[in-house]
Enzyme design. Structure first.
Site, PDB file in Angstrom:
ATOM      1  N   THR A   1       0.807  -1.216   0.000  1.00  0.00           N
ATOM      2  CA  THR A   1       0.000   0.000   0.000  1.00  0.00           C
ATOM      3  C   THR A   1       0.844   1.271   0.000  1.00  0.00           C
ATOM      4  O   THR A   1       2.000   1.254   0.454  1.00  0.00           O
ATOM      5  CB  THR A   1      -0.907  -0.020   1.257  1.00  0.00           C
ATOM      6  OG1 THR A   1      -1.539   1.246   1.399  1.00  0.00           O
ATOM      7  CG2 THR A   1      -0.101  -0.276   2.527  1.00  0.00           C
ATOM      8  N   ASP A   2       0.233   2.376  -0.436  1.00  0.00           N
ATOM      9  CA  ASP A   2       0.918   3.678  -0.357  1.00  0.00           C
ATOM     10  C   ASP A   2       1.040   4.171   1.092  1.00  0.00           C
ATOM     11  O   ASP A   2       1.831   5.067   1.387  1.00  0.00           O
ATOM     12  CB  ASP A   2       0.193   4.733  -1.217  1.00  0.00           C
ATOM     13  CG  ASP A   2      -1.269   4.959  -0.846  1.00  0.00           C
ATOM     14  OD1 ASP A   2      -1.775   4.323   0.098  1.00  0.00           O
ATOM     15  OD2 ASP A   2      -1.921   5.790  -1.523  1.00  0.00           O
ATOM     16  N   GLU A   3       0.233   3.586   1.993  1.00  0.00           N
ATOM     17  CA  GLU A   3       0.204   4.104   3.366  1.00  0.00           C
ATOM     18  C   GLU A   3       1.518   3.905   4.111  1.00  0.00           C
ATOM     19  O   GLU A   3       1.756   4.531   5.137  1.00  0.00           O
ATOM     20  CB  GLU A   3      -0.943   3.453   4.159  1.00  0.00           C
ATOM     21  CG  GLU A   3      -2.284   3.682   3.498  1.00  0.00           C
ATOM     22  CD  GLU A   3      -3.466   3.581   4.451  1.00  0.00           C
ATOM     23  OE1 GLU A   3      -3.263   3.504   5.673  1.00  0.00           O
ATOM     24  OE2 GLU A   3      -4.602   3.593   3.948  1.00  0.00           O
TER      25      GLU A   3
ATOM     26  N   LYS B   1       1.972  -3.363   7.443  1.00  0.00           N
ATOM     27  CA  LYS B   1       2.287  -3.547   6.011  1.00  0.00           C
ATOM     28  C   LYS B   1       3.748  -3.165   5.746  1.00  0.00           C
ATOM     29  O   LYS B   1       4.440  -3.824   4.962  1.00  0.00           O
ATOM     30  CB  LYS B   1       1.350  -2.705   5.138  1.00  0.00           C
ATOM     31  CG  LYS B   1      -0.095  -3.158   5.105  1.00  0.00           C
ATOM     32  CD  LYS B   1      -0.315  -4.545   4.517  1.00  0.00           C
ATOM     33  CE  LYS B   1      -0.075  -4.612   3.034  1.00  0.00           C
ATOM     34  NZ  LYS B   1      -0.466  -5.962   2.490  1.00  0.00           N
TER      35      LYS B   1
ATOM     36  N   TYR C   1      -2.170  -0.498  11.020  1.00  0.00           N
ATOM     37  CA  TYR C   1      -2.279  -1.167   9.709  1.00  0.00           C
ATOM     38  C   TYR C   1      -1.052  -0.880   8.855  1.00  0.00           C
ATOM     39  O   TYR C   1      -0.389  -1.807   8.360  1.00  0.00           O
ATOM     40  CB  TYR C   1      -3.556  -0.706   8.977  1.00  0.00           C
ATOM     41  CG  TYR C   1      -3.529  -1.029   7.494  1.00  0.00           C
ATOM     42  CD1 TYR C   1      -3.591  -2.340   7.043  1.00  0.00           C
ATOM     43  CD2 TYR C   1      -3.410  -0.007   6.536  1.00  0.00           C
ATOM     44  CE1 TYR C   1      -3.533  -2.644   5.681  1.00  0.00           C
ATOM     45  CE2 TYR C   1      -3.359  -0.297   5.172  1.00  0.00           C
ATOM     46  CZ  TYR C   1      -3.420  -1.615   4.757  1.00  0.00           C
ATOM     47  OH  TYR C   1      -3.362  -1.906   3.412  1.00  0.00           O
TER      48      TYR C   1
END
Ligand code: NAD
Ligand code: DAU
Length: 359
Positions: free
Chosen positions: A139-141, A169, A165
């Site tokens: 993810t970009d997060e 990741k 989260y």
């Protein structure tokens, strides 16, 4: 079985992106797909009902943390690639209860990597070894939050995850990277922006807004509604993964995004005005009357934006949908699939909504 038959093993294929990926794969590739999914609240075999009698598709219910099961599955099916989607994926849930996020996203990815390494190391033909791929979907997060003026995230942006989260990741991304650097395992990592489209569980912003709007329930917008996300239609993400799997360079990471930076309140207003047109008999009109500003998400990242120049330049991938075309398709899909909605909005969903929203 000979792995050159081209079988791929997908983890988390009963979730939102995984199921779209399997449908997209079978429509575009000749090879078999094995789907290993635990079927948590987010996993739904109904997403794959249309391929239940396709002989190229096999479902295995199981946990990526179960190393015996994973080892046995790899030996029996001899996939040429693993495409790893399985994860706990909802930021708000990670704030309420991070344990499952560390268990699946960190320990689960580690278990899968270890069993993949054993399987890959035991391959005796160089050709087979070199063509194997472990593709990790991320993810970009992991890059944290941007100010309004900062440039979009690129592959070399420093990791700065802010939620349980995204931290889980990020940890999994680091493990995947290490398996290439240390053992030479042919891994690929993709970091993608916010997806939307069919089969997305209605805990996420877009399906939640659609469902609340058509049933006359308050539409919860966190904080001032000015947080920005970069939206990508799910099939464009699936096509990007297929592209990276076939032509990406082992050991590399690829950022994927839609160049669709939109403020949350604008996303919500677009859904409301589209529904005004498509659903003129809904209980509350115009639908935007339902917009309700609620307490902000703790640690809420302000802005995400992806620089996808690497995958575009190196591999020639480009998104096909605009936000306008994608959101209309998505809304129409939810309106046409009431029985799918009923199937996912029972028991545990209601419990989550009561915990998260007291509107
Ligand atoms: P999802 O929550 O809809 O689906 C997750 C799937 O994983 C479910 O089918 C679930 O049953 C399965 N699963 C969970 N724990 C498991 C375990 N221990 N063993 C086996 N299966 C398990 O998630 P999604 O939105 O489809 O996201 C898929 C992947 O893409 C995730 O890795 C996520 O981090 C990543 N991602 C998502 C987005 C997005 O916008 N949704 C964007 C970028 C990246
Ligand atoms: O950026 C990629 C990520 O996108 C993925 O890695 C995650 O798995 C996925 O869940 C998604 O995370 P977000 O937190 O960005 O998505 P979500 O749909 O939960 O929220 C989108 C934005 O809308 C965010 O700024 C929070 C806001 N929001 C969300 C909900 C559920 C609201 O204002 N109200 C809501 O009720």
């Amino acid at each position: 079985m000979d792995n050159q038959a081209g079988t791929i093993l997908v983890t988390g294929g009963a979730g939102f992106i995984g199921s779209n990926f399997i449908l997209h794969w079978l429509a575009n590739e000749p090879s078999d797909v094995i789907n290993l999914d635990k079927l948590t609240y987010a996993g739904n075999p109904a997403n794959l009902a249309s391929i239940s009698s396709d002989r190229r598709y096999k479902f295995v219910q199981g946990d990526i943390c179960d190393r015996e099961l994973v080892a046995d599955l790899l030996l029996r099916t001899r996939p040429r690639a693993i495409v790893h989607f399985a994860a706990e994926s909802h930021v708000d849930r990670s704030i309420h209860g991070p344990d499952d996020f560390v268990r699946t996203n960190v320990n689960g990815t580690f278990s899968l990597l270890e069993e993949a390494r054993a399987y890959w190391s035991a391959m005796n033909k160089d050709k087979e070894k070199n063509s194997f791929r472990f593709l990790h979907v991320s993810t970009d997060e992991v890059y944290g939050s941007l100010d309004a003026a900062e440039p979009a995230f690129c592959e070399t942006t420093r990791y700065a995850p802010n939620s349980p989260y995204s931290a889980s990741k990020a940890a999994s991304d680091h493990l995947v990277r290490a398996y290439h650097h240390t053992y030479g395992m042919p891994v690929l990592t993709t970091n993608c922006s916010n997806n939307y489209g069919p089969f997305q569980f209605p805990e996420k912003l877009i399906p939640l807004v659609i469902l609340h709007a058509i049933s006359g329930k308050p539409i919860p917008v966190y904080g001032d509604g000015l947080n920005v996300r970069d939206w990508l239609y799910v099939t464009d993400h699936c096509e990007a993964i297929r592209t990276v799997l076939s032509r990406g360079r082992a050991g590399e990471t690829y950022n994927i995004g839609g160049r669709n930076e939109i403020k949350n309140i604008d996303v919500v207003n677009t859904i409301c005005s589209t529904l005004d047109e498509l659903r003129p008999n809904d209980p509350v009109l115009p639908h935007k009357k339902l917009i309700t500003f609620v307490k902000d998400r703790p640690g809420h990242d302000r802005r995400y934006a992806m620089n996808a120049a690497k995958i575009e330049g190196e591999l020639g991938w480009r998104p096909k949908e605009t936000f306008e075309s994608g959101i209309r398709k998505t809304i129409q899909w939810y309106l046409a699939n009431q029985s799918w909605i009923e199937g996912v909005t029972s028991g545990s969903y209601r419990q989550w909504m009561a915990t998260q929203y007291s509107l």
